[in-house]
Design a protein around this motif. Structure first.
Motif, PDB file in Angstrom:
ATOM      1  N   ASP A 118     -36.372-142.210  11.555  1.00  0.00           N
ATOM      2  CA  ASP A 118     -36.361-140.867  10.989  1.00  0.00           C
ATOM      3  C   ASP A 118     -37.234-139.985  11.867  1.00  0.00           C
ATOM      4  OD1 ASP A 118     -36.477-138.557   9.528  1.00  0.00           O
ATOM      5  OD2 ASP A 118     -36.894-139.531   7.612  1.00  0.00           O
ATOM      6  N   PHE A 119     -36.606-139.051  12.587  1.00  0.00           N
ATOM      7  CA  PHE A 119     -37.339-138.201  13.524  1.00  0.00           C
ATOM      8  C   PHE A 119     -37.891-136.927  12.870  1.00  0.00           C
ATOM      9  CE2 PHE A 119     -35.038-140.809  16.527  1.00  0.00           C
ATOM     10  CZ  PHE A 119     -35.900-140.909  17.610  1.00  0.00           C
ATOM     11  N   SER A 120     -37.683-136.756  11.586  1.00  0.00           N
ATOM     12  CA  SER A 120     -38.159-135.532  10.949  1.00  0.00           C
ATOM     13  C   SER A 120     -39.684-135.522  10.900  1.00  0.00           C
ATOM     14  CB  SER A 120     -37.597-135.423   9.530  1.00  0.00           C
ATOM     15  OG  SER A 120     -38.075-136.473   8.712  1.00  0.00           O
ATOM     16  N   ALA A 121     -40.244-134.327  10.966  1.00  0.00           N
ATOM     17  CA  ALA A 121     -41.702-134.194  10.952  1.00  0.00           C
ATOM     18  C   ALA A 121     -42.281-134.691   9.636  1.00  0.00           C
ATOM     19  CB  ALA A 121     -42.079-132.736  11.202  1.00  0.00           C
ATOM     20  N   ASP A 122     -41.560-134.493   8.538  1.00  0.00           N
ATOM     21  CA  ASP A 122     -42.063-134.880   7.222  1.00  0.00           C
ATOM     22  C   ASP A 122     -42.202-136.396   7.094  1.00  0.00           C
ATOM     23  OD1 ASP A 122     -42.096-132.225   6.523  1.00  0.00           O
ATOM     24  OD2 ASP A 122     -40.119-132.274   5.557  1.00  0.00           O
ATOM     25  N   ALA A 123     -41.356-137.156   7.783  1.00  0.00           N
ATOM     26  CA  ALA A 123     -41.403-138.607   7.671  1.00  0.00           C
ATOM     27  C   ALA A 123     -42.656-139.175   8.327  1.00  0.00           C
ATOM     28  CB  ALA A 123     -40.156-139.230   8.302  1.00  0.00           C
ATOM     29  N   GLY A 124     -43.178-138.492   9.333  1.00  0.00           N
ATOM     30  CA  GLY A 124     -44.406-138.935   9.981  1.00  0.00           C
ATOM     31  C   GLY A 124     -44.266-140.216  10.781  1.00  0.00           C
ATOM     32  N   ARG A 125     -43.055-140.556  11.194  1.00  0.00           N
ATOM     33  CA  ARG A 125     -42.837-141.790  11.949  1.00  0.00           C
ATOM     34  C   ARG A 125     -42.385-141.522  13.384  1.00  0.00           C
ATOM     35  NH1 ARG A 125     -43.192-146.292   8.910  1.00  0.00           N
ATOM     36  NH2 ARG A 125     -43.315-145.988   6.659  1.00  0.00           N
ATOM     37  N   SER A 126     -42.567-140.328  13.830  1.00  0.00           N
ATOM     38  CA  SER A 126     -42.302-139.987  15.236  1.00  0.00           C
ATOM     39  C   SER A 126     -43.431-139.083  15.711  1.00  0.00           C
ATOM     40  CB  SER A 126     -40.945-139.290  15.389  1.00  0.00           C
ATOM     41  OG  SER A 126     -40.906-138.090  14.629  1.00  0.00           O
ATOM     42  N   VAL A 127     -43.510-138.920  17.002  1.00  0.00           N
ATOM     43  CA  VAL A 127     -44.614-138.189  17.620  1.00  0.00           C
ATOM     44  C   VAL A 127     -44.121-136.836  18.102  1.00  0.00           C
ATOM     45  CG1 VAL A 127     -46.335-138.224  19.466  1.00  0.00           C
ATOM     46  CG2 VAL A 127     -45.648-140.362  18.351  1.00  0.00           C
ATOM     47  N   ALA A 128     -44.797-135.788  17.703  1.00  0.00           N
ATOM     48  CA  ALA A 128     -44.474-134.457  18.213  1.00  0.00           C
ATOM     49  C   ALA A 128     -45.073-134.280  19.598  1.00  0.00           C
ATOM     50  CB  ALA A 128     -45.015-133.381  17.271  1.00  0.00           C
ATOM     51  N   PHE A 129     -44.429-133.462  20.398  1.00  0.00           N
ATOM     52  CA  PHE A 129     -44.885-133.209  21.760  1.00  0.00           C
ATOM     53  C   PHE A 129     -46.362-132.820  21.749  1.00  0.00           C
ATOM     54  CE2 PHE A 129     -45.722-130.832  25.544  1.00  0.00           C
ATOM     55  CZ  PHE A 129     -44.912-131.372  26.521  1.00  0.00           C
ATOM     56  N   GLY A 130     -47.166-133.535  22.544  1.00  0.00           N
ATOM     57  CA  GLY A 130     -48.573-133.189  22.708  1.00  0.00           C
ATOM     58  C   GLY A 130     -49.521-133.786  21.699  1.00  0.00           C
ATOM     59  N   ASP A 131     -49.019-134.514  20.681  1.00  0.00           N
ATOM     60  CA  ASP A 131     -49.908-135.078  19.657  1.00  0.00           C
ATOM     61  C   ASP A 131     -51.005-135.950  20.257  1.00  0.00           C
ATOM     62  OD1 ASP A 131     -48.750-133.830  17.540  1.00  0.00           O
ATOM     63  OD2 ASP A 131     -47.753-135.588  16.708  1.00  0.00           O
ATOM     64  N   PHE A 132     -50.663-136.749  21.267  1.00  0.00           N
ATOM     65  CA  PHE A 132     -51.634-137.677  21.839  1.00  0.00           C
ATOM     66  C   PHE A 132     -51.958-137.377  23.301  1.00  0.00           C
ATOM     67  CE2 PHE A 132     -49.562-140.020  18.367  1.00  0.00           C
ATOM     68  CZ  PHE A 132     -50.682-140.322  17.600  1.00  0.00           C
ATOM     69  N   THR A 133     -51.459-136.271  23.795  1.00  0.00           N
ATOM     70  CA  THR A 133     -51.739-135.892  25.184  1.00  0.00           C
ATOM     71  C   THR A 133     -52.416-134.532  25.292  1.00  0.00           C
ATOM     72  OG1 THR A 133     -49.572-134.846  25.490  1.00  0.00           O
ATOM     73  CG2 THR A 133     -49.737-137.211  25.983  1.00  0.00           C
ATOM     74  N   GLY A 134     -52.333-133.748  24.243  1.00  0.00           N
ATOM     75  CA  GLY A 134     -52.929-132.415  24.276  1.00  0.00           C
ATOM     76  C   GLY A 134     -52.077-131.377  24.976  1.00  0.00           C
ATOM     77  N   GLN A 135     -50.905-131.772  25.449  1.00  0.00           N
ATOM     78  CA  GLN A 135     -50.036-130.817  26.122  1.00  0.00           C
ATOM     79  C   GLN A 135     -49.341-129.924  25.086  1.00  0.00           C
ATOM     80  OE1 GLN A 135     -48.213-132.541  29.983  1.00  0.00           O
ATOM     81  NE2 GLN A 135     -48.028-134.201  28.497  1.00  0.00           N
ATOM     82  N   ALA A 136     -48.964-128.740  25.518  1.00  0.00           N
ATOM     83  CA  ALA A 136     -48.336-127.777  24.603  1.00  0.00           C
ATOM     84  C   ALA A 136     -46.905-127.494  25.032  1.00  0.00           C
ATOM     85  CB  ALA A 136     -49.140-126.478  24.582  1.00  0.00           C
ATOM     86  N   TYR A 137     -46.034-127.352  24.041  1.00  0.00           N
ATOM     87  CA  TYR A 137     -44.640-126.969  24.288  1.00  0.00           C
ATOM     88  C   TYR A 137     -44.307-125.861  23.303  1.00  0.00           C
ATOM     89  CZ  TYR A 137     -39.778-127.507  25.711  1.00  0.00           C
ATOM     90  OH  TYR A 137     -38.519-127.285  26.229  1.00  0.00           O
ATOM     91  N   LEU A 138     -44.111-124.663  23.802  1.00  0.00           N
ATOM     92  CA  LEU A 138     -43.902-123.511  22.941  1.00  0.00           C
ATOM     93  C   LEU A 138     -42.562-123.617  22.237  1.00  0.00           C
ATOM     94  CD1 LEU A 138     -45.167-120.878  22.001  1.00  0.00           C
ATOM     95  CD2 LEU A 138     -43.985-119.712  23.875  1.00  0.00           C
ATOM     96  N   SER A 139     -42.592-123.502  20.924  1.00  0.00           N
ATOM     97  CA  SER A 139     -41.383-123.553  20.120  1.00  0.00           C
ATOM     98  C   SER A 139     -41.455-122.480  19.051  1.00  0.00           C
ATOM     99  CB  SER A 139     -41.224-124.940  19.475  1.00  0.00           C
ATOM    100  OG  SER A 139     -42.361-125.257  18.681  1.00  0.00           O
ATOM    101  N   ALA A 140     -40.333-122.224  18.414  1.00  0.00           N
ATOM    102  CA  ALA A 140     -40.268-121.148  17.424  1.00  0.00           C
ATOM    103  C   ALA A 140     -41.172-121.419  16.239  1.00  0.00           C
ATOM    104  CB  ALA A 140     -38.826-120.948  16.967  1.00  0.00           C
ATOM    105  N   ASP A 141     -41.325-122.688  15.833  1.00  0.00           N
ATOM    106  CA  ASP A 141     -42.170-122.988  14.687  1.00  0.00           C
ATOM    107  C   ASP A 141     -43.642-122.793  14.999  1.00  0.00           C
ATOM    108  OD1 ASP A 141     -42.354-125.110  16.401  1.00  0.00           O
ATOM    109  OD2 ASP A 141     -42.206-126.653  14.863  1.00  0.00           O
ATOM    110  N   ALA A 142     -43.999-122.856  16.302  1.00  0.00           N
ATOM    111  CA  ALA A 142     -45.387-122.628  16.699  1.00  0.00           C
ATOM    112  C   ALA A 142     -45.661-121.168  17.029  1.00  0.00           C
ATOM    113  CB  ALA A 142     -45.734-123.504  17.903  1.00  0.00           C
ATOM    114  N   ALA A 143     -44.590-120.382  17.166  1.00  0.00           N
ATOM    115  CA  ALA A 143     -44.768-118.983  17.539  1.00  0.00           C
ATOM    116  C   ALA A 143     -45.235-118.130  16.364  1.00  0.00           C
ATOM    117  CB  ALA A 143     -43.458-118.419  18.090  1.00  0.00           C
ATOM    118  N   LYS A 144     -45.167-118.684  15.145  1.00  0.00           N
ATOM    119  CA  LYS A 144     -45.670-118.014  13.936  1.00  0.00           C
ATOM    120  C   LYS A 144     -45.111-116.603  13.787  1.00  0.00           C
ATOM    121  CE  LYS A 144     -49.940-120.681  13.969  1.00  0.00           C
ATOM    122  NZ  LYS A 144     -49.443-121.644  12.993  1.00  0.00           N
ATOM    123  N   GLY A 145     -43.796-116.499  13.803  1.00  0.00           N
ATOM    124  CA  GLY A 145     -43.140-115.228  13.548  1.00  0.00           C
ATOM    125  C   GLY A 145     -42.920-114.376  14.772  1.00  0.00           C
ATOM    126  N   ALA A 146     -43.453-114.781  15.921  1.00  0.00           N
ATOM    127  CA  ALA A 146     -43.232-114.006  17.133  1.00  0.00           C
ATOM    128  C   ALA A 146     -41.776-114.130  17.562  1.00  0.00           C
ATOM    129  CB  ALA A 146     -44.162-114.490  18.252  1.00  0.00           C
TER     130      ALA A 146
END
Length: 218
Positions: A118-146
């Motif tokens: 299950d790759f959904s964020a809610d399931a918590g069984r996959s890793v989002a980009f940068g979780d363990f590396t500190g790298q950033a990947y700009l996405s619409a959900d991180a843009a906070k309305g921009a």
């Protein structure tokens, strides 16, 4: 009287011709508009797929840093990736702490973890980009309305699955079948999203880590 009748007949015929011409022009205009809409929709879908593909590729690179390093982030977990010890990998993909997204080897005859994960964020069984590396990947959900533009709707995610290695690169050379001689590879499955969440691209790669990272038990 006869001339009047002729003029009326001629005028009626001209009206029919004009109406037919208008009908033909209307049909051609509708066809052109439909073709334009289909082309625009195809171009938009192609762009959306390309956005998702690039996001999935970025997740593969982030996973490579996670597994192989170099990774100087405070949350790095390089020591969990050992070709001889995969005890940190959980059945169904672990969800706890720094073991999140680490999937134990599938039993023979069963589906591999990436097919059921299950790759959904809610399931918590996959890793989002940068979780363990500190790298950033700009996405619409991180843009906070921009204004999102061509950004993916959410950050790409990945899992890392331990896969038993059945041999090396040498010809006619099989790996030791004993438990102590077992070696593992790491199969990364990444999912990238387009500007619409229903547009998804899944990519895979297999990473080999024959030696432990600096500072980790060998």
């Amino acid at each position: 009287m006869s001339c009047t009748v002729c003029r009326r007949a001629s005028g009626g015929f001209s009206l029919i011709v004009v109406l037919l011409m208008l009908l033909v022009v209307t049909v051609l205009a509708l066809g052109a508009a439909q073709t334009s809409l289909v082309s625009e929709r195809g171009a938009r879908n192609d762009r959306d797929t390309e956005v998702a593909f690039q996001a999935a590729e970025a997740a593969l690179l982030d996973a490579e840093t996670d597994v192989l390093g170099p990774n100087l982030h405070s949350r790095q977990r390089l020591c969990l990736f050992s070709s001889q010890d995969v005890s940190a990998f959980g059945a169904g993909c672990a969800a706890a702490g720094n073991r999140r997204g680490l999937c134990a080897p599938a039993e023979p005859g069963t589906e591999p973890a990436w097919m059921t994960a299950d790759f959904s964020a809610d399931a918590g069984r996959s890793v989002a980009f940068g979780d363990f590396t500190g790298q950033a990947y700009l996405s619409a959900d991180a843009a906070k309305g921009a204004y999102a533009g061509a950004l993916p709707v959410r950050a790409p995610r990945y899992i890392v699955e331990a896969v038993r290695s059945h041999g090396g690169w040498k010809a006619d050379h099989l790996q030791d079948a004993s438990a102590s001689g077992t070696r593992y590879l790491f199969r990364v499955t990444a999912i990238g999203y387009g500007t619409r969440e229903e547009t998804q691209v899944v990519l895979q790669t297999v990473l080999s880590k024959p030696e432990a990272s600096p500072g980790c038990p060998s």
